[in-house]
Design an enzyme around this catalytic site. Structure first.
Site, PDB file in Angstrom:
ATOM      1  N   ARG A 114      46.453  29.293  28.636  1.00 53.58           N
ATOM      2  CA  ARG A 114      45.177  29.955  28.352  1.00 53.58           C
ATOM      3  C   ARG A 114      44.237  29.050  27.555  1.00 53.58           C
ATOM      4  O   ARG A 114      44.550  28.655  26.429  1.00 53.58           O
ATOM      5  CB  ARG A 114      45.426  31.257  27.594  1.00 53.58           C
ATOM      6  CG  ARG A 114      44.196  32.126  27.515  1.00 53.58           C
ATOM      7  CD  ARG A 114      44.494  33.481  26.879  1.00 53.58           C
ATOM      8  NE  ARG A 114      43.338  34.358  26.982  1.00 53.58           N
ATOM      9  CZ  ARG A 114      42.259  34.260  26.211  1.00 53.58           C
ATOM     10  NH1 ARG A 114      42.208  33.341  25.281  1.00 53.58           N
ATOM     11  NH2 ARG A 114      41.234  35.084  26.391  1.00 53.58           N
TER      12      ARG A 114
ATOM     13  N   GLU B  41      21.309  48.815  41.498  1.00 58.68           N
ATOM     14  CA  GLU B  41      22.234  49.187  42.585  1.00 58.68           C
ATOM     15  C   GLU B  41      23.267  50.150  42.043  1.00 58.68           C
ATOM     16  O   GLU B  41      23.246  50.500  40.860  1.00 58.68           O
ATOM     17  CB  GLU B  41      22.904  47.933  43.160  1.00 58.68           C
ATOM     18  CG  GLU B  41      23.747  47.189  42.139  1.00 58.68           C
ATOM     19  CD  GLU B  41      24.369  45.915  42.677  1.00 58.68           C
ATOM     20  OE1 GLU B  41      24.624  45.825  43.889  1.00 58.68           O
ATOM     21  OE2 GLU B  41      24.624  45.008  41.860  1.00 58.68           O
TER      22      GLU B  41
ATOM     23  N   LEU C 241      24.109  42.723  44.015  1.00 61.16           N
ATOM     24  CA  LEU C 241      24.954  42.078  45.011  1.00 61.16           C
ATOM     25  C   LEU C 241      24.235  42.214  46.354  1.00 61.16           C
ATOM     26  O   LEU C 241      23.774  43.305  46.706  1.00 61.16           O
ATOM     27  CB  LEU C 241      26.317  42.766  45.092  1.00 61.16           C
ATOM     28  CG  LEU C 241      27.263  42.076  46.063  1.00 61.16           C
ATOM     29  CD1 LEU C 241      27.813  40.785  45.462  1.00 61.16           C
ATOM     30  CD2 LEU C 241      28.405  42.982  46.462  1.00 61.16           C
TER      31      LEU C 241
ATOM     32  N   TYR D 197      35.853  37.862  44.661  1.00 62.37           N
ATOM     33  CA  TYR D 197      36.567  38.651  45.666  1.00 62.37           C
ATOM     34  C   TYR D 197      35.645  39.075  46.800  1.00 62.37           C
ATOM     35  O   TYR D 197      34.427  38.906  46.717  1.00 62.37           O
ATOM     36  CB  TYR D 197      37.236  39.861  45.021  1.00 62.37           C
ATOM     37  CG  TYR D 197      36.292  41.000  44.678  1.00 62.37           C
ATOM     38  CD1 TYR D 197      35.400  40.912  43.613  1.00 62.37           C
ATOM     39  CD2 TYR D 197      36.281  42.171  45.431  1.00 62.37           C
ATOM     40  CE1 TYR D 197      34.537  41.958  43.299  1.00 62.37           C
ATOM     41  CE2 TYR D 197      35.429  43.223  45.121  1.00 62.37           C
ATOM     42  CZ  TYR D 197      34.556  43.109  44.060  1.00 62.37           C
ATOM     43  OH  TYR D 197      33.704  44.134  43.771  1.00 62.37           O
TER      44      TYR D 197
ATOM     45  N   LYS E 284      30.047  37.901  43.464  1.00 61.75           N
ATOM     46  CA  LYS E 284      31.014  38.992  43.585  1.00 61.75           C
ATOM     47  C   LYS E 284      32.234  38.646  42.727  1.00 61.75           C
ATOM     48  O   LYS E 284      33.303  38.258  43.210  1.00 61.75           O
ATOM     49  CB  LYS E 284      31.378  39.242  45.054  1.00 61.75           C
ATOM     50  CG  LYS E 284      31.879  40.672  45.287  1.00 61.75           C
ATOM     51  CD  LYS E 284      31.795  41.047  46.745  1.00 61.75           C
ATOM     52  CE  LYS E 284      32.567  42.300  47.094  1.00 61.75           C
ATOM     53  NZ  LYS E 284      32.122  43.534  46.492  1.00 61.75           N
TER      54      LYS E 284
ATOM     55  N   HIS F  94      39.707  28.523  27.644  1.00 60.60           N
ATOM     56  CA  HIS F  94      38.495  28.890  28.382  1.00 60.60           C
ATOM     57  C   HIS F  94      38.033  27.779  29.332  1.00 60.60           C
ATOM     58  O   HIS F  94      37.537  28.023  30.419  1.00 60.60           O
ATOM     59  CB  HIS F  94      37.350  29.237  27.426  1.00 60.60           C
ATOM     60  CG  HIS F  94      37.547  30.549  26.729  1.00 60.60           C
ATOM     61  ND1 HIS F  94      38.568  30.782  25.846  1.00 60.60           N
ATOM     62  CD2 HIS F  94      36.848  31.709  26.807  1.00 60.60           C
ATOM     63  CE1 HIS F  94      38.492  32.025  25.406  1.00 60.60           C
ATOM     64  NE2 HIS F  94      37.465  32.616  25.977  1.00 60.60           N
TER      65      HIS F  94
ATOM     66  N   ARG G 118      29.432  34.914  51.887  1.00 58.16           N
ATOM     67  CA  ARG G 118      29.217  35.363  50.503  1.00 58.16           C
ATOM     68  C   ARG G 118      30.350  34.860  49.596  1.00 58.16           C
ATOM     69  O   ARG G 118      30.101  34.480  48.453  1.00 58.16           O
ATOM     70  CB  ARG G 118      29.118  36.892  50.461  1.00 58.16           C
ATOM     71  CG  ARG G 118      28.687  37.418  49.102  1.00 58.16           C
ATOM     72  CD  ARG G 118      28.354  38.890  49.135  1.00 58.16           C
ATOM     73  NE  ARG G 118      29.506  39.706  49.480  1.00 58.16           N
ATOM     74  CZ  ARG G 118      29.455  41.009  49.753  1.00 58.16           C
ATOM     75  NH1 ARG G 118      28.296  41.647  49.712  1.00 58.16           N
ATOM     76  NH2 ARG G 118      30.532  41.680  50.050  1.00 58.16           N
TER      77      ARG G 118
HETATM   78  N1  PLP Z   1      26.872  46.466  45.138  1.00 58.80           N
HETATM   79  C1  PLP Z   1      28.049  46.402  44.482  1.00 58.80           C
HETATM   80  C2  PLP Z   1      28.040  46.281  42.993  1.00 58.80           C
HETATM   81  C3  PLP Z   1      29.264  46.435  45.190  1.00 58.80           C
HETATM   82  O1  PLP Z   1      30.441  46.348  44.539  1.00 58.80           O
HETATM   83  C4  PLP Z   1      29.222  46.582  46.604  1.00 58.80           C
HETATM   84  C5  PLP Z   1      30.450  46.612  47.393  1.00 58.80           C
HETATM   85  O2  PLP Z   1      31.535  46.567  46.902  1.00 58.80           O
HETATM   86  C6  PLP Z   1      27.983  46.656  47.236  1.00 58.80           C
HETATM   87  C7  PLP Z   1      26.828  46.585  46.475  1.00 58.80           C
HETATM   88  C8  PLP Z   1      27.897  46.789  48.736  1.00 58.80           C
HETATM   89  O3  PLP Z   1      28.225  45.573  49.333  1.00 58.80           O
HETATM   90  P1  PLP Z   1      28.824  45.510  50.814  1.00 58.80           P
HETATM   91  O4  PLP Z   1      27.853  46.205  51.698  1.00 58.80           O
HETATM   92  O5  PLP Z   1      28.896  44.053  51.103  1.00 58.80           O
HETATM   93  O6  PLP Z   1      30.128  46.187  50.762  1.00 58.80           O
END
Ligand code: PLP
Length: 282
Positions: free
Chosen positions: A100, A179, A203, A33, A147, A102, A52
């Site tokens: 379903r 993070e 991320l 997403y 993501k 995997h 991304r």
């Molecule tokens: N880290 C995580 C786990 C996130 O879910 C997000 C945003 O949803 C971010 C960092 C920040 O990313 P962005 O600046 O692209 O929104």
């Protein structure tokens, strides 16, 4: 003003937008997403978000159903249809609908979903005063750079934060700060801005990239390296970055006040970076 739904190249009112219970996103979390916001009605850093999306798709061997240009057209169309002054666009792409199993289905076509809702900016009072965070063990998987829609650890972390009166949960993996559950984390130590390096443990935030550029332009030094939990707790300043939080000061970690002299107030570097970001987005 309508909330907009979109399923596989068809726009429809959000409440009518549905996917099958056999969708692999629902069954397995087999999807990816993006969340994109507008400023002045324009999608912010759209190219970076779509790059991304493309990277995430490639990493999980999910073919993109359209060209990037076609995504741009759909996203802009969705924003126009919603008519909100500022919108939040959610894109989700899954491996499609199939019985379903995997193993990847041979015939399913990916499901592409988009929603466009009003973007309600963060409470300016919180942006000014700063927020509390808690720290939590980072027990997510090993590819946090993708993501993925598998957000159960993030959901549980954010809920725990809420229950303890904190805004965000900061993940700690093997003693290192990775993070937040919905944000990247930066600390300031002796004038230096430090944040976890890009790689599989975080991320690569679109906001993070912009903020690092702006920070350097402000004449501040940046180092992309892991800091320890101890560094976080003893930081001069801490701030979060992200699409929804923008640049958000952190003034408490696990209940302990951060900030100049343990003041529990946003520090000068954070305020400088926050101001630079606000100028950048206009
Ligand atoms: N880290 C995580 C786990 C996130 O879910 C997000 C945003 O949803 C971010 C960092 C920040 O990313 P962005 O600046 O692209 O929104």
């Amino acid at each position: 003003m309508p909330d907009i739904g979109f399923v596989n190249d068809r726009f429809l009112p959000l409440e009518e937008a549905t996917v099958s219970v056999e969708d692999r996103g629902f069954q397995f979390g087999d999807g990816i997403y993006e969340v994109i916001r507008t400023y002045h009605g324009q999608p912010f850093q759209l190219d970076a978000h779509l790059a991304r999306l493309e990277r995430s798709a490639k990493a999980v061997e999910l073919p993109l159903p359209w060209s990037i240009q076609q995504w741009v057209t759909y996203i802009r169309d969705g924003i126009t249809r919603s008519g909100y002054p500022e919108s939040k666009v959610y894109l989700q792409l899954t491996r499609g609908v199939a019985p379903r199993d995997h193993v990847f289905p041979s015939a399913a076509r990916p499901t592409a979903v988009m929603t466009v809702r009003e973007m309600k900016p963060m409470d300016p009072a919180l942006q000014a005063s700063g927020v509390s965070v808690i720290t939590m063990d980072d027990w997510r998987w090993g590819r946090c750079d993708i993501k993925s829609v598998n957000l159960l650890p993030n959901v549980l972390a954010r809920q725990k934060a809420k229950q303890t009166g904190a805004f965000e949960a900061v993940f700690i993996r093997s003693g290192r700060v990775t993070e937040g559950a919905v944000s990247n984390v930066m600390i300031v130590k002796a004038g230096l801005v430090l944040t976890a390096p890009e790689g599989e443990q975080i991320l690569s935030g679109v906001t993070r990239t912009i903020v690092l550029e702006l920070t350097k332009k402000e004449g501040l030094s940046v180092e992309e390296r892991f800091v320890s939990l101890d560094d976080l707790q003893r930081a001069d300043e801490i701030f979060l970055t992200g699409t929804t939080v923008e640049v958000l000061p952190v003034v408490r970690v696990d209940g302990k006040a951060i900030g100049p002299g343990g003041s529990g107030k946003p520090g000068p570097v954070t305020l400088k970076v926050q101001a630079a970001f606000q100028r950048f987005v206009g």
